[in-house]
Design a protein around this motif. Structure first.
Motif, PDB file in Angstrom:
ATOM      1  N   THR A   1       0.905  -1.176   0.196  1.00 51.42           N
ATOM      2  CA  THR A   1       0.061   0.124   0.030  1.00 51.42           C
ATOM      3  C   THR A   1       0.774   1.265   0.129  1.00 51.42           C
ATOM      4  O   THR A   1       2.088   1.032   0.077  1.00 51.42           O
ATOM      5  CB  THR A   1      -0.912   0.034   1.350  1.00 51.42           C
ATOM      6  OG1 THR A   1      -0.192   0.037   2.355  1.00 51.42           O
ATOM      7  CG2 THR A   1      -1.773  -1.013   1.267  1.00 51.42           C
TER       8      THR A   1
ATOM      9  N   ASN B   1      -8.443   2.080  -4.643  1.00 55.31           N
ATOM     10  CA  ASN B   1      -8.924   2.841  -3.396  1.00 55.31           C
ATOM     11  C   ASN B   1      -8.141   2.314  -2.029  1.00 55.31           C
ATOM     12  O   ASN B   1      -8.745   3.005  -1.002  1.00 55.31           O
ATOM     13  CB  ASN B   1     -10.438   2.971  -3.313  1.00 55.31           C
ATOM     14  CG  ASN B   1     -11.138   1.352  -2.910  1.00 55.31           C
ATOM     15  OD1 ASN B   1     -10.139   0.274  -2.929  1.00 55.31           O
ATOM     16  ND2 ASN B   1     -12.406   1.301  -2.797  1.00 55.31           N
ATOM     17  N   GLU B   2      -7.221   1.408  -2.251  1.00 55.90           N
ATOM     18  CA  GLU B   2      -6.722   0.989  -0.967  1.00 55.90           C
ATOM     19  C   GLU B   2      -7.488   0.139  -0.015  1.00 55.90           C
ATOM     20  O   GLU B   2      -7.050   0.352   1.286  1.00 55.90           O
ATOM     21  CB  GLU B   2      -5.803   1.859  -0.600  1.00 55.90           C
ATOM     22  CG  GLU B   2      -4.509   2.132  -1.513  1.00 55.90           C
ATOM     23  CD  GLU B   2      -3.244   2.403  -0.858  1.00 55.90           C
ATOM     24  OE1 GLU B   2      -3.206   2.691   0.460  1.00 55.90           O
ATOM     25  OE2 GLU B   2      -2.224   2.812  -1.673  1.00 55.90           O
ATOM     26  N   ALA B   3      -8.812  -0.098  -0.367  1.00 55.82           N
ATOM     27  CA  ALA B   3      -9.769  -0.516   0.873  1.00 55.82           C
ATOM     28  C   ALA B   3      -9.819  -2.278   0.590  1.00 55.82           C
ATOM     29  O   ALA B   3     -10.348  -2.802   1.441  1.00 55.82           O
ATOM     30  CB  ALA B   3     -11.218  -0.171   0.482  1.00 55.82           C
ATOM     31  N   SER B   4      -9.209  -2.794  -0.319  1.00 60.12           N
ATOM     32  CA  SER B   4      -9.249  -4.048  -0.563  1.00 60.12           C
ATOM     33  C   SER B   4      -7.983  -4.648  -1.558  1.00 60.12           C
ATOM     34  O   SER B   4      -7.271  -3.963  -2.077  1.00 60.12           O
ATOM     35  CB  SER B   4     -10.323  -4.626  -1.087  1.00 60.12           C
ATOM     36  OG  SER B   4     -10.529  -4.175  -2.473  1.00 60.12           O
TER      37      SER B   4
ATOM     38  N   TYR C   1     -10.447 -12.790  -6.447  1.00 61.82           N
ATOM     39  CA  TYR C   1     -11.281 -12.593  -5.108  1.00 61.82           C
ATOM     40  C   TYR C   1     -10.875 -11.078  -4.521  1.00 61.82           C
ATOM     41  O   TYR C   1      -9.795 -10.639  -4.865  1.00 61.82           O
ATOM     42  CB  TYR C   1     -10.817 -13.608  -4.002  1.00 61.82           C
ATOM     43  CG  TYR C   1     -11.214 -14.946  -4.019  1.00 61.82           C
ATOM     44  CD1 TYR C   1     -12.621 -15.284  -3.811  1.00 61.82           C
ATOM     45  CD2 TYR C   1     -10.514 -16.025  -5.024  1.00 61.82           C
ATOM     46  CE1 TYR C   1     -13.297 -16.639  -4.158  1.00 61.82           C
ATOM     47  CE2 TYR C   1     -10.923 -17.203  -5.244  1.00 61.82           C
ATOM     48  CZ  TYR C   1     -12.305 -17.448  -4.822  1.00 61.82           C
ATOM     49  OH  TYR C   1     -12.852 -18.812  -4.976  1.00 61.82           O
ATOM     50  N   ARG C   2     -11.900 -10.400  -3.979  1.00 63.99           N
ATOM     51  CA  ARG C   2     -11.772  -9.179  -3.393  1.00 63.99           C
ATOM     52  C   ARG C   2     -11.693  -9.419  -1.937  1.00 63.99           C
ATOM     53  O   ARG C   2     -12.565  -9.989  -1.489  1.00 63.99           O
ATOM     54  CB  ARG C   2     -12.769  -8.206  -3.774  1.00 63.99           C
ATOM     55  CG  ARG C   2     -12.505  -6.816  -3.131  1.00 63.99           C
ATOM     56  CD  ARG C   2     -13.854  -5.961  -3.425  1.00 63.99           C
ATOM     57  NE  ARG C   2     -13.792  -5.727  -5.083  1.00 63.99           N
ATOM     58  CZ  ARG C   2     -13.078  -4.828  -5.562  1.00 63.99           C
ATOM     59  NH1 ARG C   2     -12.262  -4.061  -5.122  1.00 63.99           N
ATOM     60  NH2 ARG C   2     -13.335  -4.731  -6.961  1.00 63.99           N
ATOM     61  N   ILE C   3     -10.446  -9.087  -1.279  1.00 65.99           N
ATOM     62  CA  ILE C   3     -10.370  -9.026   0.206  1.00 65.99           C
ATOM     63  C   ILE C   3     -10.217  -7.823   0.872  1.00 65.99           C
ATOM     64  O   ILE C   3      -9.376  -7.213   0.562  1.00 65.99           O
ATOM     65  CB  ILE C   3      -9.034 -10.021   0.261  1.00 65.99           C
ATOM     66  CG1 ILE C   3      -9.024 -11.344  -0.204  1.00 65.99           C
ATOM     67  CG2 ILE C   3      -8.799 -10.154   1.856  1.00 65.99           C
ATOM     68  CD1 ILE C   3      -7.543 -12.011  -0.474  1.00 65.99           C
ATOM     69  N   PRO C   4     -10.921  -7.612   1.841  1.00 64.56           N
ATOM     70  CA  PRO C   4     -11.150  -6.184   2.477  1.00 64.56           C
ATOM     71  C   PRO C   4      -9.805  -6.087   3.200  1.00 64.56           C
ATOM     72  O   PRO C   4      -9.366  -7.193   3.830  1.00 64.56           O
ATOM     73  CB  PRO C   4     -12.159  -6.333   3.319  1.00 64.56           C
ATOM     74  CG  PRO C   4     -13.259  -7.568   3.002  1.00 64.56           C
ATOM     75  CD  PRO C   4     -12.231  -8.190   2.262  1.00 64.56           C
ATOM     76  N   LEU C   5      -9.044  -5.083   3.153  1.00 65.41           N
ATOM     77  CA  LEU C   5      -7.904  -4.861   4.043  1.00 65.41           C
ATOM     78  C   LEU C   5      -8.186  -4.766   5.393  1.00 65.41           C
ATOM     79  O   LEU C   5      -9.019  -3.907   6.178  1.00 65.41           O
ATOM     80  CB  LEU C   5      -7.208  -3.764   3.601  1.00 65.41           C
ATOM     81  CG  LEU C   5      -6.473  -3.586   2.140  1.00 65.41           C
ATOM     82  CD1 LEU C   5      -5.521  -2.427   2.195  1.00 65.41           C
ATOM     83  CD2 LEU C   5      -5.290  -4.632   2.455  1.00 65.41           C
ATOM     84  N   PRO C   6      -7.699  -5.515   6.225  1.00 66.89           N
ATOM     85  CA  PRO C   6      -7.757  -5.090   7.767  1.00 66.89           C
ATOM     86  C   PRO C   6      -7.362  -3.787   8.436  1.00 66.89           C
ATOM     87  O   PRO C   6      -6.501  -3.155   7.796  1.00 66.89           O
ATOM     88  CB  PRO C   6      -6.994  -6.446   8.310  1.00 66.89           C
ATOM     89  CG  PRO C   6      -5.806  -6.440   7.326  1.00 66.89           C
ATOM     90  CD  PRO C   6      -6.505  -6.204   6.006  1.00 66.89           C
ATOM     91  N   LYS C   7      -8.022  -3.299   9.210  1.00 64.13           N
ATOM     92  CA  LYS C   7      -7.635  -1.966   9.812  1.00 64.13           C
ATOM     93  C   LYS C   7      -6.344  -1.970  10.432  1.00 64.13           C
ATOM     94  O   LYS C   7      -6.044  -2.821  11.194  1.00 64.13           O
ATOM     95  CB  LYS C   7      -8.652  -1.252  10.685  1.00 64.13           C
ATOM     96  CG  LYS C   7     -10.106  -1.235   9.761  1.00 64.13           C
ATOM     97  CD  LYS C   7     -10.008  -0.267   8.788  1.00 64.13           C
ATOM     98  CE  LYS C   7     -11.288   0.040   8.167  1.00 64.13           C
ATOM     99  NZ  LYS C   7     -11.238   0.787   7.207  1.00 64.13           N
TER     100      LYS C   7
END
Length: 67
Positions: free
Chosen positions: A4, A46-49, A61-67
């Motif tokens: 990222t 968008n760096e959200a996934s 697959y789309r993987i949500p990024l952990p916070k």
């Protein structure tokens, strides 16, 4: 491997089943598991996934990024 803008590093377990984040201390944490041989990895614009393809089933697959 994908990074990222803020320097987080993610890798696929090629031939395995996981996507991991490599932490600053050198340890890792599982971000996604149960994939059938993930290959390729990119951070979404968008760096959200993360997006990864799975060799074993031909899916993306789309993987949500952990916070």
């Amino acid at each position: 491997m994908a990074t990222t803008k803020d320097g987080r590093v993610f890798v696929v377990d090629y031939g395995g089943t996981t996507v991991r984040e490599i932490l600053p201390d050198g340890q890792s944490q599982v971000v996604a598991d149960g994939l059938r041989s993930p290959v390729g990895l990119v951070v979404a614009p968008n760096e959200a996934s993360l997006l990864t393809a799975a060799w074993g089933d031909g899916a993306i697959y789309r993987i949500p990024l952990p916070k």
